[in-house]
Write a protein that holds these residues in place. Structure first.
Motif, PDB file in Angstrom:
ATOM      1  N   PHE A 152     -41.418 -92.657  65.154  1.00  0.00           N
ATOM      2  CA  PHE A 152     -40.747 -93.626  66.013  1.00  0.00           C
ATOM      3  C   PHE A 152     -41.747 -94.245  66.988  1.00  0.00           C
ATOM      4  O   PHE A 152     -42.739 -93.614  67.364  1.00  0.00           O
ATOM      5  N   SER A 153     -41.461 -95.459  67.405  1.00  0.00           N
ATOM      6  CA  SER A 153     -42.225 -96.031  68.506  1.00  0.00           C
ATOM      7  C   SER A 153     -41.708 -95.423  69.806  1.00  0.00           C
ATOM      8  O   SER A 153     -40.577 -94.926  69.875  1.00  0.00           O
ATOM      9  N   GLY A 154     -42.539 -95.456  70.834  1.00  0.00           N
ATOM     10  CA  GLY A 154     -42.103 -94.933  72.119  1.00  0.00           C
ATOM     11  C   GLY A 154     -40.883 -95.668  72.634  1.00  0.00           C
ATOM     12  O   GLY A 154     -39.972 -95.068  73.218  1.00  0.00           O
ATOM     13  N   ASN A 155     -40.849 -96.981  72.398  1.00  0.00           N
ATOM     14  CA  ASN A 155     -39.717 -97.779  72.869  1.00  0.00           C
ATOM     15  C   ASN A 155     -38.421 -97.351  72.183  1.00  0.00           C
ATOM     16  O   ASN A 155     -37.378 -97.224  72.824  1.00  0.00           O
ATOM     17  N   SER A 156     -38.504 -97.094  70.862  1.00  0.00           N
ATOM     18  CA  SER A 156     -37.302 -96.680  70.121  1.00  0.00           C
ATOM     19  C   SER A 156     -36.806 -95.326  70.603  1.00  0.00           C
ATOM     20  O   SER A 156     -35.604 -95.144  70.847  1.00  0.00           O
ATOM     21  N   LEU A 157     -37.719 -94.362  70.743  1.00  0.00           N
ATOM     22  CA  LEU A 157     -37.306 -93.037  71.181  1.00  0.00           C
ATOM     23  C   LEU A 157     -36.725 -93.086  72.594  1.00  0.00           C
ATOM     24  O   LEU A 157     -35.732 -92.403  72.889  1.00  0.00           O
ATOM     25  N   ASN A 158     -37.305 -93.899  73.442  1.00  0.00           N
ATOM     26  CA  ASN A 158     -36.779 -94.030  74.806  1.00  0.00           C
ATOM     27  C   ASN A 158     -35.353 -94.595  74.798  1.00  0.00           C
ATOM     28  O   ASN A 158     -34.506 -94.180  75.597  1.00  0.00           O
ATOM     29  N   ARG A 159     -35.093 -95.539  73.892  1.00  0.00           N
ATOM     30  CA  ARG A 159     -33.740 -96.108  73.788  1.00  0.00           C
ATOM     31  C   ARG A 159     -32.743 -95.048  73.340  1.00  0.00           C
ATOM     32  O   ARG A 159     -31.637 -94.965  73.863  1.00  0.00           O
ATOM     33  N   TYR A 160     -33.152 -94.218  72.367  1.00  0.00           N
ATOM     34  CA  TYR A 160     -32.252 -93.157  71.901  1.00  0.00           C
ATOM     35  C   TYR A 160     -31.985 -92.144  73.017  1.00  0.00           C
ATOM     36  O   TYR A 160     -30.873 -91.644  73.167  1.00  0.00           O
ATOM     37  N   LEU A 161     -33.011 -91.860  73.799  1.00  0.00           N
ATOM     38  CA  LEU A 161     -32.851 -90.916  74.913  1.00  0.00           C
ATOM     39  C   LEU A 161     -31.914 -91.464  75.996  1.00  0.00           C
ATOM     40  O   LEU A 161     -31.378 -90.689  76.789  1.00  0.00           O
ATOM     41  N   LYS A 162     -31.715 -92.777  76.003  1.00  0.00           N
ATOM     42  CA  LYS A 162     -30.786 -93.389  76.950  1.00  0.00           C
ATOM     43  C   LYS A 162     -29.392 -93.554  76.345  1.00  0.00           C
ATOM     44  O   LYS A 162     -28.490 -94.090  76.998  1.00  0.00           O
ATOM     45  N   GLY A 163     -29.239 -93.119  75.086  1.00  0.00           N
ATOM     46  CA  GLY A 163     -27.918 -93.159  74.472  1.00  0.00           C
ATOM     47  C   GLY A 163     -27.602 -94.392  73.671  1.00  0.00           C
ATOM     48  O   GLY A 163     -26.454 -94.599  73.279  1.00  0.00           O
ATOM     49  N   GLU A 202     -27.317 -96.888  70.442  1.00  0.00           N
ATOM     50  CA  GLU A 202     -26.845 -96.570  69.107  1.00  0.00           C
ATOM     51  C   GLU A 202     -28.001 -96.296  68.144  1.00  0.00           C
ATOM     52  O   GLU A 202     -29.089 -96.835  68.281  1.00  0.00           O
ATOM     53  N   MET A 203     -27.712 -95.463  67.140  1.00  0.00           N
ATOM     54  CA  MET A 203     -28.715 -95.004  66.196  1.00  0.00           C
ATOM     55  C   MET A 203     -28.121 -95.037  64.793  1.00  0.00           C
ATOM     56  O   MET A 203     -26.966 -94.676  64.593  1.00  0.00           O
ATOM     57  N   LYS A 204     -28.899 -95.508  63.825  1.00  0.00           N
ATOM     58  CA  LYS A 204     -28.439 -95.501  62.447  1.00  0.00           C
ATOM     59  C   LYS A 204     -28.248 -94.060  61.970  1.00  0.00           C
ATOM     60  O   LYS A 204     -28.925 -93.146  62.435  1.00  0.00           O
ATOM     61  N   VAL A 205     -27.326 -93.887  61.020  1.00  0.00           N
ATOM     62  CA  VAL A 205     -27.081 -92.554  60.478  1.00  0.00           C
ATOM     63  C   VAL A 205     -28.355 -91.980  59.867  1.00  0.00           C
ATOM     64  O   VAL A 205     -28.690 -90.813  60.076  1.00  0.00           O
ATOM     65  N   SER A 206     -29.085 -92.799  59.098  1.00  0.00           N
ATOM     66  CA  SER A 206     -30.315 -92.308  58.464  1.00  0.00           C
ATOM     67  C   SER A 206     -31.343 -91.884  59.508  1.00  0.00           C
ATOM     68  O   SER A 206     -32.077 -90.909  59.314  1.00  0.00           O
ATOM     69  N   GLU A 227     -14.060 -99.323  78.666  1.00  0.00           N
ATOM     70  CA  GLU A 227     -15.466 -99.288  79.085  1.00  0.00           C
ATOM     71  C   GLU A 227     -15.841 -97.900  79.575  1.00  0.00           C
ATOM     72  O   GLU A 227     -16.961 -97.427  79.335  1.00  0.00           O
ATOM     73  N   THR A 228     -14.893 -97.219  80.220  1.00  0.00           N
ATOM     74  CA  THR A 228     -15.144 -95.856  80.699  1.00  0.00           C
ATOM     75  C   THR A 228     -15.419 -94.913  79.528  1.00  0.00           C
ATOM     76  O   THR A 228     -16.345 -94.104  79.568  1.00  0.00           O
ATOM     77  N   ASP A 229     -14.604 -95.010  78.460  1.00  0.00           N
ATOM     78  CA  ASP A 229     -14.802 -94.167  77.282  1.00  0.00           C
ATOM     79  C   ASP A 229     -16.141 -94.460  76.615  1.00  0.00           C
ATOM     80  O   ASP A 229     -16.846 -93.552  76.169  1.00  0.00           O
ATOM     81  N   THR A 230     -16.490 -95.747  76.542  1.00  0.00           N
ATOM     82  CA  THR A 230     -17.773 -96.134  75.930  1.00  0.00           C
ATOM     83  C   THR A 230     -18.944 -95.557  76.706  1.00  0.00           C
ATOM     84  O   THR A 230     -19.893 -95.016  76.130  1.00  0.00           O
ATOM     85  N   ASN A 231     -18.897 -95.661  78.038  1.00  0.00           N
ATOM     86  CA  ASN A 231     -19.973 -95.126  78.874  1.00  0.00           C
ATOM     87  C   ASN A 231     -20.070 -93.607  78.743  1.00  0.00           C
ATOM     88  O   ASN A 231     -21.172 -93.045  78.711  1.00  0.00           O
ATOM     89  N   ARG A 232     -18.900 -92.948  78.665  1.00  0.00           N
ATOM     90  CA  ARG A 232     -18.902 -91.491  78.508  1.00  0.00           C
ATOM     91  C   ARG A 232     -19.530 -91.091  77.176  1.00  0.00           C
ATOM     92  O   ARG A 232     -20.342 -90.167  77.120  1.00  0.00           O
ATOM     93  N   GLN A 233     -19.165 -91.778  76.087  1.00  0.00           N
ATOM     94  CA  GLN A 233     -19.733 -91.460  74.781  1.00  0.00           C
ATOM     95  C   GLN A 233     -21.238 -91.699  74.762  1.00  0.00           C
ATOM     96  O   GLN A 233     -21.990 -90.922  74.170  1.00  0.00           O
ATOM     97  N   GLN A 234     -21.693 -92.775  75.416  1.00  0.00           N
ATOM     98  CA  GLN A 234     -23.121 -93.068  75.469  1.00  0.00           C
ATOM     99  C   GLN A 234     -23.858 -91.975  76.241  1.00  0.00           C
ATOM    100  O   GLN A 234     -24.941 -91.534  75.828  1.00  0.00           O
ATOM    101  N   THR A 235     -23.271 -91.514  77.349  1.00  0.00           N
ATOM    102  CA  THR A 235     -23.889 -90.449  78.143  1.00  0.00           C
ATOM    103  C   THR A 235     -23.963 -89.150  77.356  1.00  0.00           C
ATOM    104  O   THR A 235     -24.996 -88.465  77.363  1.00  0.00           O
ATOM    105  N   GLU A 236     -22.880 -88.807  76.660  1.00  0.00           N
ATOM    106  CA  GLU A 236     -22.864 -87.566  75.872  1.00  0.00           C
ATOM    107  C   GLU A 236     -23.861 -87.636  74.722  1.00  0.00           C
ATOM    108  O   GLU A 236     -24.526 -86.640  74.407  1.00  0.00           O
ATOM    109  N   PHE A 237     -23.967 -88.788  74.077  1.00  0.00           N
ATOM    110  CA  PHE A 237     -24.936 -88.936  72.992  1.00  0.00           C
ATOM    111  C   PHE A 237     -26.355 -88.794  73.527  1.00  0.00           C
ATOM    112  O   PHE A 237     -27.211 -88.137  72.908  1.00  0.00           O
TER     113      PHE A 237
END
Length: 236
Positions: A36-47, A49-53, A3-13
């Motif tokens: 993008f919708s504001g909700n989608s961009l806000n989710r990405y800014l919080k780390g 997951e995002m599709k490759v495309s 869980e620590t590694d997952t949280n770290r990767q999410q923070t770095e992303f």
């Protein structure tokens, strides 16, 4: 992955996404250019997951390298335009994702009634690090708690479908019409233990002669679909 590694990767992303958005002219500018919708961009800014495309699209808008945005470990501005154009053709590989496998389970996974899988694109170098090749890799979702804490509901797992004489390890297989993921452990007496990592579930033991690789064919055969090579853990 802990869980620590997952949280770290999410923070770095999240930090890379924030850098990209700033480089792209700021929140409002990126929102307008990306669609993008504001909700989608806000989710990405919080780390989240995002599709490759989606990452390639965001990288192009923001003028950063798409591989850096997804994986880090390189200069965010290294040949960004070239990598955007060649991302899929040079380093990308399409992997089948059976999104309905957790619901349809059983013989339908590889049978004629199975809906066509989605094609998800991943870096070839990423697959190579896992010992995988595109022709022998599929992705399915996990459902249930029998393999907790190793695997949880919602996890996406990469399966190595290349046949092997070694059937030990965490495997996905079809038994009695059910698609299962369990830990297999062959014994010296010619049997295989079917183990759930969650100790609330009982261990089974069956003859090794019942196991085979390939497409499910009914009877009392236990048909191995693939070995679990990697998981993408669901974010809560």
């Amino acid at each position: 992955m802990s869980e620590t590694d997952t949280n770290r990767q999410q923070t770095e992303f999240a930090e890379r996404v924030r850098y990209a958005v700033k480089n792209g002219g700021g929140y409002s500018s990126v929102l307008e250019k990306s669609g993008f919708s504001g909700n989608s961009l806000n989710r990405y800014l919080k780390g989240h997951e995002m599709k490759v495309s989606t990452a390639v699209h965001l990288a192009e808008i923001c003028g950063v390298n798409p591989q850096w945005l997804l994986f880090g470990e390189m200069n965010p501005h290294s040949d960004a335009s070239k990598d955007i154009e060649g991302f899929h053709s040079e380093v990308g590989a399409g992997i089948p994702f059976y999104g309905d496998a957790e619901a349809s389970a059983g013989y339908g996974l590889l049978g004629p009634d199975t809906p066509a899988p989605k094609q998800l694109t991943f870096s070839r170098s990423f697959l190579e690090e896992l010992g995988l090749t595109p022709n022998h890799t599929i992705i399915i979702k996990v459902r249930g708690d029998s393999m907790e804490p190793t695997l949880k509901t919602g996890d996406r797992i990469f399966l190595n479908t290349k046949p092997s004489h070694n059937i030990g390890g965490v495997m996905v297989f079809v038994s009695s019409g059910q698609l299962l993921v369990k830990r297999l452990s062959p014994t010296a007496s010619g049997t295989v233990k079917i183990i759930a990592d969650n100790n609330r579930y009982l261990t089974e033991e069956v003859s090794i002669d019942r196991f085979r690789w390939g497409e499910p064919d009914g009877g009392d055969a236990i048909t191995i679909i693939g070995r679990v090579a990697y998981r993408l853990q669901a974010m809560s």
